[in-house]
Write an enzyme that holds these catalytic residues in place. Structure first.
Site, PDB file in Angstrom:
ATOM      1  N   ASP A   7       0.834  -1.190   0.000  1.00  0.00           N
ATOM      2  CA  ASP A   7       0.000   0.000   0.000  1.00  0.00           C
ATOM      3  C   ASP A   7       0.882   1.259   0.000  1.00  0.00           C
ATOM      4  O   ASP A   7       1.958   1.275   0.594  1.00  0.00           O
ATOM      5  CB  ASP A   7      -0.889  -0.009   1.245  1.00  0.00           C
ATOM      6  CG  ASP A   7      -1.969   1.048   1.200  1.00  0.00           C
ATOM      7  OD1 ASP A   7      -2.771   1.022   0.258  1.00  0.00           O
ATOM      8  OD2 ASP A   7      -2.004   1.902   2.109  1.00  0.00           O
ATOM      9  N   GLU A  60       0.858  -0.440  -5.157  1.00  0.00           N
ATOM     10  CA  GLU A  60      -0.275   0.488  -5.121  1.00  0.00           C
ATOM     11  C   GLU A  60       0.283   1.874  -5.426  1.00  0.00           C
ATOM     12  O   GLU A  60       0.794   2.560  -4.551  1.00  0.00           O
ATOM     13  CB  GLU A  60      -0.946   0.435  -3.746  1.00  0.00           C
ATOM     14  CG  GLU A  60      -2.261   1.196  -3.659  1.00  0.00           C
ATOM     15  CD  GLU A  60      -2.080   2.659  -3.294  1.00  0.00           C
ATOM     16  OE1 GLU A  60      -2.098   3.499  -4.220  1.00  0.00           O
ATOM     17  OE2 GLU A  60      -1.910   2.963  -2.113  1.00  0.00           O
ATOM     18  N   ASP A  76     -10.987   1.885  -0.983  1.00  0.00           N
ATOM     19  CA  ASP A  76     -11.092   3.320  -0.707  1.00  0.00           C
ATOM     20  C   ASP A  76     -12.078   4.032  -1.638  1.00  0.00           C
ATOM     21  O   ASP A  76     -12.363   5.216  -1.429  1.00  0.00           O
ATOM     22  CB  ASP A  76      -9.717   3.989  -0.846  1.00  0.00           C
ATOM     23  CG  ASP A  76      -8.834   3.765   0.365  1.00  0.00           C
ATOM     24  OD1 ASP A  76      -9.381   3.543   1.465  1.00  0.00           O
ATOM     25  OD2 ASP A  76      -7.605   3.790   0.212  1.00  0.00           O
TER      26      ASP A  76
END
Length: 498
Positions: free
Chosen positions: A289, A336, A389
């Site tokens: 991430d 990501e 998200d």
């Protein structure tokens, strides 16, 4: 770098699985969900971090970055081992639609302590687990947290600075508490690896998520303060976040302590190498991430109220991945790479060879050079309809004006036609499936669809709204998706050669 086999994936976190205990677990529903993926010819199951959640219930804010979430330990499996009674199972039965974390916190640990009271702590497997020392710092930290009922910044100095005698005394005087936290990680690992082995036996690989940063109030910071940007009182001097972007006009103030990369480089990033090593045991593919923070990271003064005032500082860049590969070999990774990007991030992505992420909800703004537009997507990437998200696709469409929706459909039709696909989609639910079809048709090696989109669920089923502190991570399925849904997804997967 491993090249991924072309295939389709479904994003569904363990917490979102259906079941009778208030949150998804490693029990029956997890195995049934894996069976659903097989029926749909899905090759990848993506989940969020498995870590024990802390304040705010976010899996991206954990008390230990390598821990497992005790809530995922399945009570029925404990019952099968003789550690819980029928009455105790009945007392925690809760088929609520959404996860109630406050309720779980108040009752689940009581139940787990009952299981621990009947657990044979002298069995060989547990003894070896304890002697490995893997979760020693975690168990000590959780023992302290429960003894003192405060965060790390309020620990008495003898504990904050880890005085040897004080820590030894803490462990000896609280042996049962210390071993309880070890028991939770032991049982978590046993149940998770059994599930993972089953999933892998079906030909499905698990994509696991590791946050770039760790929480301040964590055993990671407590045991390794020299690796973070802290002052002499072990308080952060700057914290993590991102500047104003698509998700927030004032940026995102995450509040995590920042790494002291110079200090980490002194031992060839040993802490990070060990973290990736442990993650590679839990997952088949690792999604990192906020990957852009490894090129340059955004440092926000610790006393800031928003993320608007910050500066970009250099991260470890490729040196980190050189050391990881030297120590562990080639580890399959997804980067990501969303948010504010620059040439440095693109260079790092290219040098590592890791596939980045393409989000179709960002694709149709009318710009021909939009990196998320299907025509601009390369094979070495992972296409998503949306992530945890984002809103669900249906929620995304519901938020549009009529004019915006009409324009979106036109651009989506063009994208599909460029792939030789003619589709009529009149209702919004039909449009959701058109977006899924588009994602599967891209050149990306992997295409991943959140389970909410497969079920055409609306904005009420969204997993997370960035920059909000409550009401997130609560989504749960009411049941395993049906055979009809599996067959519909299977047809599209076969047509897209996935």
């Amino acid at each position: 770098m491993e090249k991924f086999q072309r295939g389709a994936g479904v994003l569904c976190h363990i917490s979102s699985l259906p079941g009778k205990y208030g949150i998804g677990t490693f029990g029956k529903s997890a195995y049934e969900f894996a069976d659903f993926l097989v029926k749909a010819k899905v090759k990848y199951w993506q989940i969020l971090p498995l870590t024990q959640t802390g304040f705010g219930d976010s899996p991206y804010q954990s008390v230990c970055c390598n821990s497992g979430n005790p809530y995922f330990i399945d009570p029925d499996i404990l019952h099968g081992k003789g550690l819980l009674t029928d009455e105790e199972l009945q007392s925690i039965s809760n088929k609520s639609c959404n996860v109630n974390y406050a309720g779980l916190y108040n009752e689940r640990y009581k139940t787990l302590r009952k299981a621990f009271s009947r657990f044979n702590r002298t069995n060989r497997a547990f003894t070896e687990f304890k002697e490995s020392g893997e979760f020693n710092d975690y168990a000590l930290f959780m023992t302290l947290k429960n003894k003192l009922c405060c965060a790390i910044d309020n620990f008495p100095d003898e504990y904050k600075y880890r005085d040897g005698q004080a820590i030894q005394k803490l462990r000896s005087e609280n042996a049962d508490e210390y071993e309880f936290w070890l028991f939770l990680q032991f049982e978590f690992k046993q149940q998770w690896l059994a599930l993972k082995n089953y999933v892998n036996s079906l030909g499905i690989r698990i994509i696991g998520d590791i946050p770039l940063y760790v929480a301040y109030d964590s055993s990671d910071v407590w045991a390794n303060p020299e690796l973070f940007m802290l002052d002499e009182r072990l308080n952060p001097v700057a914290v993590a976040g991102v500047p104003p972007d698509y998700f927030s006009k004032t940026g995102q103030l995450w509040g995590n302590p920042l790494y002291d990369w110079q200090e980490m480089s002194r031992d060839n990033f040993a802490w990070w190498v060990e973290r990736v090593k442990k993650a590679s045991v839990l997952y088949d593919i690792i999604r990192i991430d906020h990957f852009r923070g490894l090129d340059r990271f955004y440092a926000i003064p610790a006393d800031s109220d928003t993320a608007q005032a910050g500066e970009w500082l250099n991260g470890p860049r490729f040196a980190l991945f050189e050391q990881i590969e030297n120590a562990l070999g080639s580890i399959p990774v997804i980067a990501e790479d969303l948010g504010v990007l620059d040439d440095g991030v693109f260079e790092l992505i290219q040098k590592t060879g890791f596939p980045g992420m393409k989000i179709l909800q960002f694709a149709f703004n009318g710009a021909a050079d939009n990196a998320y537009l299907p025509a601009n997507i390369s094979e070495n990437s992972v296409t998503y309809t949306g992530t945890h998200d984002n809103d669900t696709v249906l929620g995304f469409l519901n938020a549009m004006t009529e004019e915006e929706y009409a324009d979106f459909k036109i651009q989506l039709s063009f994208a599909l036609e460029s792939e030789g696909i003619q589709l009529d989609f009149n209702t919004k639910k039909q449009t959701v499936w058109a977006v899924i079809t588009c994602a599967l048709a891209t050149r990306s090696a992997l295409a991943v669809v959140p389970v909410q989109d497969i079920l055409c669920l609306n904005e009420k089923s969204r997993m997370n709204i960035p920059s909000t502190r409550s009401g997130n991570w609560q989504f749960r399925l009411s049941e395993i998706p049906s055979d009809y849904v599996a067959a519909k997804l299977k047809r599209l997967i076969i047509k897209s050669s996935r």
